[in-house]
Design an enzyme around this catalytic site. Structure first.
Site, PDB file in Angstrom:
ATOM      1  N   ASN A   1      52.217  42.160  25.203  1.00 30.07           N
ATOM      2  CA  ASN A   1      53.152  42.457  25.979  1.00 30.07           C
ATOM      3  C   ASN A   1      54.145  41.450  25.936  1.00 30.07           C
ATOM      4  O   ASN A   1      54.306  40.450  26.512  1.00 30.07           O
ATOM      5  CB  ASN A   1      52.511  42.621  27.610  1.00 30.07           C
ATOM      6  CG  ASN A   1      53.691  42.580  28.397  1.00 30.07           C
ATOM      7  OD1 ASN A   1      54.693  43.181  28.360  1.00 30.07           O
ATOM      8  ND2 ASN A   1      53.595  42.382  29.711  1.00 30.07           N
TER       9      ASN A   1
ATOM     10  N   LYS B   1      57.287  41.499  27.280  1.00 30.96           N
ATOM     11  CA  LYS B   1      58.081  41.432  28.144  1.00 30.96           C
ATOM     12  C   LYS B   1      59.644  41.423  27.735  1.00 30.96           C
ATOM     13  O   LYS B   1      59.979  42.286  26.673  1.00 30.96           O
ATOM     14  CB  LYS B   1      58.032  40.419  28.942  1.00 30.96           C
ATOM     15  CG  LYS B   1      56.419  40.116  29.379  1.00 30.96           C
ATOM     16  CD  LYS B   1      55.921  39.254  30.383  1.00 30.96           C
ATOM     17  CE  LYS B   1      54.532  39.192  30.664  1.00 30.96           C
ATOM     18  NZ  LYS B   1      53.919  38.298  31.562  1.00 30.96           N
TER      19      LYS B   1
ATOM     20  N   HIS C   1      52.780  46.976  35.764  1.00 28.03           N
ATOM     21  CA  HIS C   1      52.633  45.644  35.560  1.00 28.03           C
ATOM     22  C   HIS C   1      53.230  44.727  36.863  1.00 28.03           C
ATOM     23  O   HIS C   1      54.075  45.456  37.485  1.00 28.03           O
ATOM     24  CB  HIS C   1      53.499  45.042  34.678  1.00 28.03           C
ATOM     25  CG  HIS C   1      53.328  43.689  34.134  1.00 28.03           C
ATOM     26  ND1 HIS C   1      53.889  42.530  34.671  1.00 28.03           N
ATOM     27  CD2 HIS C   1      52.400  43.161  33.220  1.00 28.03           C
ATOM     28  CE1 HIS C   1      53.282  41.523  34.167  1.00 28.03           C
ATOM     29  NE2 HIS C   1      52.633  41.997  33.234  1.00 28.03           N
TER      30      HIS C   1
ATOM     31  N   GLU D   1      54.973  42.379  37.229  1.00 24.61           N
ATOM     32  CA  GLU D   1      56.507  42.070  37.284  1.00 24.61           C
ATOM     33  C   GLU D   1      57.111  43.192  38.018  1.00 24.61           C
ATOM     34  O   GLU D   1      58.285  43.170  38.527  1.00 24.61           O
ATOM     35  CB  GLU D   1      56.612  41.541  36.093  1.00 24.61           C
ATOM     36  CG  GLU D   1      56.448  40.019  35.835  1.00 24.61           C
ATOM     37  CD  GLU D   1      55.940  39.747  34.499  1.00 24.61           C
ATOM     38  OE1 GLU D   1      56.542  40.337  33.513  1.00 24.61           O
ATOM     39  OE2 GLU D   1      55.346  38.881  34.060  1.00 24.61           O
TER      40      GLU D   1
ATOM     41  N   GLU E   1      44.833  41.740  35.902  1.00 22.47           N
ATOM     42  CA  GLU E   1      45.775  40.648  35.867  1.00 22.47           C
ATOM     43  C   GLU E   1      45.962  39.969  37.209  1.00 22.47           C
ATOM     44  O   GLU E   1      46.907  40.450  37.745  1.00 22.47           O
ATOM     45  CB  GLU E   1      47.250  41.199  35.176  1.00 22.47           C
ATOM     46  CG  GLU E   1      46.994  41.709  33.845  1.00 22.47           C
ATOM     47  CD  GLU E   1      48.399  41.852  33.012  1.00 22.47           C
ATOM     48  OE1 GLU E   1      48.341  40.870  31.868  1.00 22.47           O
ATOM     49  OE2 GLU E   1      49.286  42.138  33.528  1.00 22.47           O
TER      50      GLU E   1
ATOM     51  N   GLY F   1      51.164  33.854  33.416  1.00 24.80           N
ATOM     52  CA  GLY F   1      52.414  33.042  33.002  1.00 24.80           C
ATOM     53  C   GLY F   1      52.148  31.643  33.505  1.00 24.80           C
ATOM     54  O   GLY F   1      53.212  30.650  33.710  1.00 24.80           O
TER      55      GLY F   1
ATOM     56  N   SER G   1      47.435  34.353  31.328  1.00 31.61           N
ATOM     57  CA  SER G   1      47.226  33.085  30.530  1.00 31.61           C
ATOM     58  C   SER G   1      46.144  33.065  29.629  1.00 31.61           C
ATOM     59  O   SER G   1      45.476  32.055  29.166  1.00 31.61           O
ATOM     60  CB  SER G   1      47.156  32.034  31.712  1.00 31.61           C
ATOM     61  OG  SER G   1      48.216  32.064  32.445  1.00 31.61           O
TER      62      SER G   1
HETATM   63  P1  PGA Z   1      50.651  35.713  30.262  1.00 32.77           P
HETATM   64  O1  PGA Z   1      51.214  37.330  30.805  1.00 32.77           O
HETATM   65  O2  PGA Z   1      49.619  35.976  29.148  1.00 32.77           O
HETATM   66  O3  PGA Z   1      51.944  35.261  29.761  1.00 32.77           O
HETATM   67  O4  PGA Z   1      50.023  35.059  31.652  1.00 32.77           O
HETATM   68  C1  PGA Z   1      50.203  38.573  30.945  1.00 32.77           C
HETATM   69  C2  PGA Z   1      50.807  39.838  31.449  1.00 32.77           C
HETATM   70  O5  PGA Z   1      51.778  39.378  32.135  1.00 32.77           O
HETATM   71  O6  PGA Z   1      50.765  40.898  30.832  1.00 32.77           O
END
Ligand code: PGA
Length: 255
Positions: free
Chosen positions: A11, A13, A96, A98, A169, A175, A216
């Site tokens: 992903n 982003k 997601h 976010e 998640e 993140g 992460s």
């Molecule tokens: P990350 O994000 O691997 O940077 O923690 C995962 C995601 O948001 O899909």
């Protein structure tokens, strides 16, 4: 026991122009080519979909987008429809955290998107996960079960062979460098996510749906997650932007 092919999804982003995406995919291709038995999925921003789809067209790498609107066409300035994406993509990330946190997406909106994606033969990767506050209040199971149930309400899942993917998640792990424990994720999938799907669509489908972990994931911890029987791959954010690291995570999924 259902045989579920591992899926490792990147992903990206809000990262990479089309030109930068081209370079990253060119760096990824030689390494990904040798990885067998793992489905590899790239989810660049909309503006890079065409460039990436041309580059990977003769490979087994799959393409997905990160969001979509449910309407097919009309006066919805700035939105992208399922059929626009279906020209390039096989997958679509939906719900997601976010999008839920910054753009106010609700379970009901995620559900409309899921049903629209299925109608256009796009496989939704439905993201679910509790916040830190919900986790600390002991509400993870309830929140996740509800997100899964409300995303799948009225969805026609029994027709296709592999109609949806769930990505668990936990928001506090995204993140932050603070991944969840592999054992805890495995337990939540076994006790909450699969039973929720089974309650709606039957056990056979619940055993066939692939459930990913995200938050992460990196080349150091990926193997631990993939060793768990209920975890069928990963949704990788930050670590998917570096070719060597993403290749390493895909290799870890080969077992
Ligand atoms: P990350 O994000 O691997 O940077 O923690 C995962 C995601 O948001 O899909």
């Amino acid at each position: 026991m259902a045989m579920r092919v591992p899926l490792v999804a990147g992903n990206w982003k809000l990262n990479k122009t089309a030109t930068e995406a081209y370079k990253l995919v060119a760096d990824l291709m030689p390494g990904l080519r040798n990885i067998q038995g793992v489905e590899k999925l790239l989810c660049p921003p909309f503006t890079a979909l065409m460039a990436v789809s041309r580059l990977i067209k003769d490979t087994d790498i799959r393409l997905g987008a990160q969001n979509m609107y449910w309407e097919e066409k009309g006066a919805y300035t700035g939105e992208i429809s399922p059929s626009m994406l279906a020209e390039f993509c096989q997958y679509i990330i939906l719900g997601h955290s976010e999008r839920r946190a910054y753009f106010g997406e609700t379970n009901e909106q995620v559900n409309r998107k899921v049903r629209a994606a299925l109608a256009h033969h796009l496989t939704p990767v439905i993201c679910v996960g509790e916040t830190l506050e919900e986790n600390e209040a002991g509400r993870a199971a309830g929140v996740v079960s509800r997100q899964v149930r409300e995303a799948l309400l009225g969805a026609d899942l029994l027709a296709g062979s592999d109609p949806v993917v769930i990505a668990y998640e936990p928001v506090w792990a995204i993140g932050t460098g603070r991944a969840a424990t592999a054992d805890g994720v495995n337990t939540l999938i076994r006790n909450v996510i699969r039973p929720t799907i089974a309650g709606m669509f039957g056990d056979d489908l619940a055993q066939r749906v692939r459930v990913l972990y995200g938050g992460s994931v990196n080349s150091g911890n990926a193997k631990e997650f993939f060793a768990q029987p209920e975890i069928d791959g990963a949704l990788v954010g930050g670590a998917s932007l570096d070719a060597r690291t993403f290749i390493g995570i895909c290799e870890a999924a080969q077992g």
